[in-house]
Write a protein that holds these residues in place. Structure first.
Motif, PDB file in Angstrom:
ATOM      1  N   LYS A 276       0.748  -7.504  -5.257  1.00  0.00           N
ATOM      2  CA  LYS A 276      -0.092  -6.418  -5.781  1.00  0.00           C
ATOM      3  C   LYS A 276       0.365  -5.054  -5.283  1.00  0.00           C
ATOM      4  N   GLN A 277       0.032  -4.017  -6.061  1.00  0.00           N
ATOM      5  CA  GLN A 277       0.312  -2.627  -5.688  1.00  0.00           C
ATOM      6  C   GLN A 277      -1.007  -1.877  -5.536  1.00  0.00           C
ATOM      7  N   PHE A 278      -1.168  -1.173  -4.406  1.00  0.00           N
ATOM      8  CA  PHE A 278      -2.363  -0.343  -4.223  1.00  0.00           C
ATOM      9  C   PHE A 278      -1.886   1.059  -3.879  1.00  0.00           C
ATOM     10  N   ILE A 279      -2.136   2.016  -4.779  1.00  0.00           N
ATOM     11  CA  ILE A 279      -1.562   3.355  -4.636  1.00  0.00           C
ATOM     12  C   ILE A 279      -2.672   4.398  -4.606  1.00  0.00           C
ATOM     13  N   VAL A 280      -2.659   5.235  -3.569  1.00  0.00           N
ATOM     14  CA  VAL A 280      -3.673   6.287  -3.460  1.00  0.00           C
ATOM     15  C   VAL A 280      -2.984   7.643  -3.474  1.00  0.00           C
ATOM     16  N   GLN A 281      -3.334   8.481  -4.430  1.00  0.00           N
ATOM     17  CA  GLN A 281      -2.831   9.861  -4.460  1.00  0.00           C
ATOM     18  C   GLN A 281      -3.845  10.741  -3.741  1.00  0.00           C
ATOM     19  N   THR A 282      -3.369  11.610  -2.852  1.00  0.00           N
ATOM     20  CA  THR A 282      -4.331  12.406  -2.087  1.00  0.00           C
ATOM     21  C   THR A 282      -3.727  13.701  -1.566  1.00  0.00           C
ATOM     22  N   LEU A 283      -4.601  14.663  -1.327  1.00  0.00           N
ATOM     23  CA  LEU A 283      -4.200  15.911  -0.669  1.00  0.00           C
ATOM     24  C   LEU A 283      -4.409  15.790   0.839  1.00  0.00           C
ATOM     25  N   ASN A 284      -4.937  14.643   1.298  1.00  0.00           N
ATOM     26  CA  ASN A 284      -5.204  14.423   2.726  1.00  0.00           C
ATOM     27  C   ASN A 284      -4.507  13.156   3.218  1.00  0.00           C
ATOM     28  N   PRO A 285      -3.159  13.106   3.129  1.00  0.00           N
ATOM     29  CA  PRO A 285      -2.472  11.842   3.442  1.00  0.00           C
ATOM     30  C   PRO A 285      -2.628  11.392   4.890  1.00  0.00           C
TER      31      PRO A 285
ATOM     32  N   HIS B  51       0.847  -1.205   0.000  1.00  0.00           N
ATOM     33  CA  HIS B  51       0.000   0.000   0.000  1.00  0.00           C
ATOM     34  C   HIS B  51       0.870   1.237   0.000  1.00  0.00           C
ATOM     35  N   GLN B  52       0.587   2.167  -0.885  1.00  0.00           N
ATOM     36  CA  GLN B  52       1.318   3.437  -0.868  1.00  0.00           C
ATOM     37  C   GLN B  52       0.330   4.585  -0.837  1.00  0.00           C
TER      38      GLN B  52
ATOM     39  N   GLY C 202       1.710  20.317  -2.638  1.00  0.00           N
ATOM     40  CA  GLY C 202       2.888  21.008  -3.142  1.00  0.00           C
ATOM     41  C   GLY C 202       3.397  20.498  -4.483  1.00  0.00           C
ATOM     42  N   ARG C 203       2.601  19.657  -5.175  1.00  0.00           N
ATOM     43  CA  ARG C 203       3.039  19.172  -6.490  1.00  0.00           C
ATOM     44  C   ARG C 203       2.681  20.190  -7.569  1.00  0.00           C
ATOM     45  N   LYS C 204       3.328  20.022  -8.709  1.00  0.00           N
ATOM     46  CA  LYS C 204       3.028  20.892  -9.847  1.00  0.00           C
ATOM     47  C   LYS C 204       1.571  20.679 -10.256  1.00  0.00           C
ATOM     48  N   ARG C 205       0.852  21.756 -10.434  1.00  0.00           N
ATOM     49  CA  ARG C 205      -0.560  21.626 -10.787  1.00  0.00           C
ATOM     50  C   ARG C 205      -0.726  21.172 -12.232  1.00  0.00           C
ATOM     51  N   GLY C 206      -1.848  20.555 -12.495  1.00  0.00           N
ATOM     52  CA  GLY C 206      -2.162  20.206 -13.871  1.00  0.00           C
ATOM     53  C   GLY C 206      -1.761  18.791 -14.251  1.00  0.00           C
ATOM     54  N   LEU C 207      -0.903  18.141 -13.436  1.00  0.00           N
ATOM     55  CA  LEU C 207      -0.544  16.759 -13.743  1.00  0.00           C
ATOM     56  C   LEU C 207      -1.337  15.831 -12.828  1.00  0.00           C
ATOM     57  N   ALA C 208      -1.941  14.803 -13.429  1.00  0.00           N
ATOM     58  CA  ALA C 208      -2.796  13.918 -12.644  1.00  0.00           C
ATOM     59  C   ALA C 208      -2.032  12.719 -12.100  1.00  0.00           C
ATOM     60  N   ILE C 209      -0.914  12.363 -12.755  1.00  0.00           N
ATOM     61  CA  ILE C 209      -0.185  11.153 -12.367  1.00  0.00           C
ATOM     62  C   ILE C 209       1.153  11.552 -11.746  1.00  0.00           C
ATOM     63  N   SER C 210       1.369  11.159 -10.487  1.00  0.00           N
ATOM     64  CA  SER C 210       2.612  11.505  -9.787  1.00  0.00           C
ATOM     65  C   SER C 210       3.754  10.625 -10.282  1.00  0.00           C
ATOM     66  N   LYS C 211       4.982  11.024  -9.913  1.00  0.00           N
ATOM     67  CA  LYS C 211       6.157  10.260 -10.311  1.00  0.00           C
ATOM     68  C   LYS C 211       6.078   8.836  -9.739  1.00  0.00           C
ATOM     69  N   GLU C 212       5.658   8.731  -8.463  1.00  0.00           N
ATOM     70  CA  GLU C 212       5.582   7.420  -7.814  1.00  0.00           C
ATOM     71  C   GLU C 212       4.605   6.495  -8.541  1.00  0.00           C
TER      72      GLU C 212
ATOM     73  N   GLY D 284      -4.412   2.170  -9.044  1.00  0.00           N
ATOM     74  CA  GLY D 284      -4.002   3.522  -8.669  1.00  0.00           C
ATOM     75  C   GLY D 284      -5.226   4.403  -8.535  1.00  0.00           C
ATOM     76  N   VAL D 285      -5.404   5.010  -7.353  1.00  0.00           N
ATOM     77  CA  VAL D 285      -6.508   5.945  -7.172  1.00  0.00           C
ATOM     78  C   VAL D 285      -5.948   7.332  -7.490  1.00  0.00           C
ATOM     79  N   VAL D 286      -6.358   7.890  -8.626  1.00  0.00           N
ATOM     80  CA  VAL D 286      -5.799   9.169  -9.071  1.00  0.00           C
ATOM     81  C   VAL D 286      -6.154  10.265  -8.068  1.00  0.00           C
ATOM     82  N   SER D 287      -7.406  10.258  -7.598  1.00  0.00           N
ATOM     83  CA  SER D 287      -7.824  11.203  -6.563  1.00  0.00           C
ATOM     84  C   SER D 287      -9.170  10.773  -6.004  1.00  0.00           C
ATOM     85  N   CYS D 288      -9.371  10.988  -4.705  1.00  0.00           N
ATOM     86  CA  CYS D 288     -10.705  10.792  -4.136  1.00  0.00           C
ATOM     87  C   CYS D 288     -10.995  11.926  -3.158  1.00  0.00           C
ATOM     88  N   ASP D 289     -10.232  13.028  -3.272  1.00  0.00           N
ATOM     89  CA  ASP D 289     -10.359  14.125  -2.311  1.00  0.00           C
ATOM     90  C   ASP D 289     -11.696  14.844  -2.413  1.00  0.00           C
ATOM     91  N   ASN D 290     -12.271  14.886  -3.624  1.00  0.00           N
ATOM     92  CA  ASN D 290     -13.563  15.572  -3.749  1.00  0.00           C
ATOM     93  C   ASN D 290     -14.652  14.828  -2.972  1.00  0.00           C
TER      94      ASN D 290
END
Ligand SMILES: [Zn+2]
Ligand SMILES: [Zn+2]
Length: 429
Positions: free
Chosen positions: A296-305, A96-97, A103-113, A257-263
């Motif tokens: 398996k890999q489970f990756i969640v990108q979020t503004l609320n880590p 799980h990650q 603080g990431r560059k805006r406009g990109l949906a997929i992080s480096k990780e 990969g969960v691109v975002s679920c912050d909304n």
């Protein structure tokens, strides 16, 4: 007549005329589909429990991530744990990650990780699923000159932009219209897309992985079964999808990969954290039960880590204890009772007046009831009808039932519709 020993059905089956009922099994008890929104509203899990009490039979609830309510009843001893079974293969490991997007560059949906994890999966010739619950290209269009956002004229929500058909679409009422040439407020003509939807993630993905086919599954997909079949026939490949994927059986997948679920997390509803946790657990289950590579890999990108709903993917106990503490402090179910009363009509002032009148009467007559609101609903206007919401909280459900039944007949207006919702999940939308 007693000819058949076992009946299987959807939520309405809980009312089925059965003699000598011995056991009611409710599988995936946490599912929201057990609640009927149509009149008369009910939650089939509650009905099952009441029926079991009346007919002196047992109820068996099944779940791999039980609701906060069921967990609480278990701890209280009001429910007994029948068995703990692990439906999944014990050899599966999940890494799980949680990726902070702060603080990431805006406009990109997929992080480096996420990019690196996907690259490794595709290099092994395997499949990945990317999740985002926003259809279209972006959540809306904003005028660069004055900041005006294009709204649905009937619903007071922003219109999503669908670049492929060059259309603005209301995801609440379905209205479709061409994007405006000039801003109706300042007559400016440069627009910026705000937020990203699934189509924009798809185009970013294709730039990053030009040789990996990407398939899209959302409410706009015309033949979803065909999309899943194609996904199954291609390796490596990627499925980009909304919640819709949870209704399908997917081929072996190595990473989600969960691109975002912050909304979803910021939705003004006390149960939003539980809904996000549930969604993540459902996606995790989809990953684990799909077969194939057991690592398996489970990756969640979020503004609320640091949020407990997100951290719950690594340790569900963190979610359950934090959520129970928060609700206990605020008196939300299952620690207290809550009724949601909705007032709606075409004239805003009528709706507001009636909601305020009802709220005042509740405050006058009842000790022990907390009145929240009334205020405009998070979607304040739907299909031309204004919506106001009043929340009533009390320690006991009976207190609320008594007061509402007593006051209800005295408050009405021919042009305002009043509905009361007494069952979780409330979905205060
Ligand atoms: Zn403007
Ligand atoms: Zn609309």
């Amino acid at each position: 007549r007693g000819d058949v020993m076992l009946g299987v059905g959807t939520r309405g089956a809980v009312f089925g005329p059965v003699r000598d009922l011995g056991l009611i099994i409710v599988d995936e008890e946490e599912s929201h589909s057990y609640k009927s929104e149509e009149f008369p509203g009910y939650n089939a899990v509650t009905v099952a429990r009441i029926r079991a009490r009346l007919q002196n039979c047992k109820v068996l609830l099944g779940s791999f991530a039980p609701s906060v309510r069921t967990r609480y009843f278990l701890e209280q001893g009001r429910l007994n744990q029948a068995a703990q079974v692990s439906p999944e293969d014990g050899t599966i490991t999940v890494n799980h990650q949680i990726i902070s997007m702060l603080g990431r560059k805006r406009g990109l949906a997929i992080s480096k990780e996420l990019h690196l994890a996907l690259r490794d999966i595709f290099a092994q010739g395997e499949r990945a699923v990317l999740f985002l619950n926003r259809r279209g290209t972006s959540s809306g269009l904003m005028c660069c000159d004055c900041g005006n956002i294009i709204m649905c004229p009937r619903c007071s929500v922003s219109l999503a932009y669908h670049a492929r058909e060059t259309l603005m679409v209301c995801h609440t009422c379905g209205l479709r219209q061409k994007p405006p040439l000039e801003c109706p407020v300042c007559r400016g003509f440069t627009w910026r897309q705000i937020g990203y939807g699934i189509d924009r993630v798809a185009s970013e993905f294709s730039k990053r992985f030009p040789r990996v086919p990407i398939l899209k599954l959302d409410q706009d997909t015309e033949a979803p079964d065909h999309v899943i079949a194609q996904f199954a026939s291609l390796t490596p490949s990627c499925l980009l999808c909304t919640q819709m994927v949870l209704g399908f059986e997917v081929p072996p997948v190595t990473g989600v990969g969960v691109v975002s679920c912050d909304n979803l997390l910021s939705f003004p509803d006390y149960s939003a954290p539980e809904q996000v946790f549930r969604l993540l657990m459902d996606l995790m289950h989809l990953l684990k039960s799909s077969g194939g590579n057991p690592h398996k890999q489970f990756i969640v990108q979020t503004l609320n880590p640091e949020h407990h709903a997100i951290k719950g993917i690594q340790n569900p106990e963190i979610f359950y204890t934090t959520e129970a503490d928060n609700r206990a402090i605020l008196g939300y179910p299952p620690f207290g009772a809550l009724f949601k009363i909705e007032f709606s009509g075409e004239k805003q002032d009528r709706v507001k007046l009636l909601a305020e009148e009802f709220a005042a009467q509740v405050e006058n007559c009842a000790a022990g009831i907390r009145v929240l609101g009334p205020g405009p609903a998070p979607k304040p206007r739907v299909r031309g009808r204004y919506r106001w919401i009043l929340i009533l909280k009390a320690a006991k459900r009976e207190t609320l039932s008594q007061v509402v039944t007593q006051l209800w007949p005295g408050v009405s207006h021919p042009q305002v519709r009043m509905t009361v919702d007494t069952e979780e999940p409330f979905g205060i939308g």
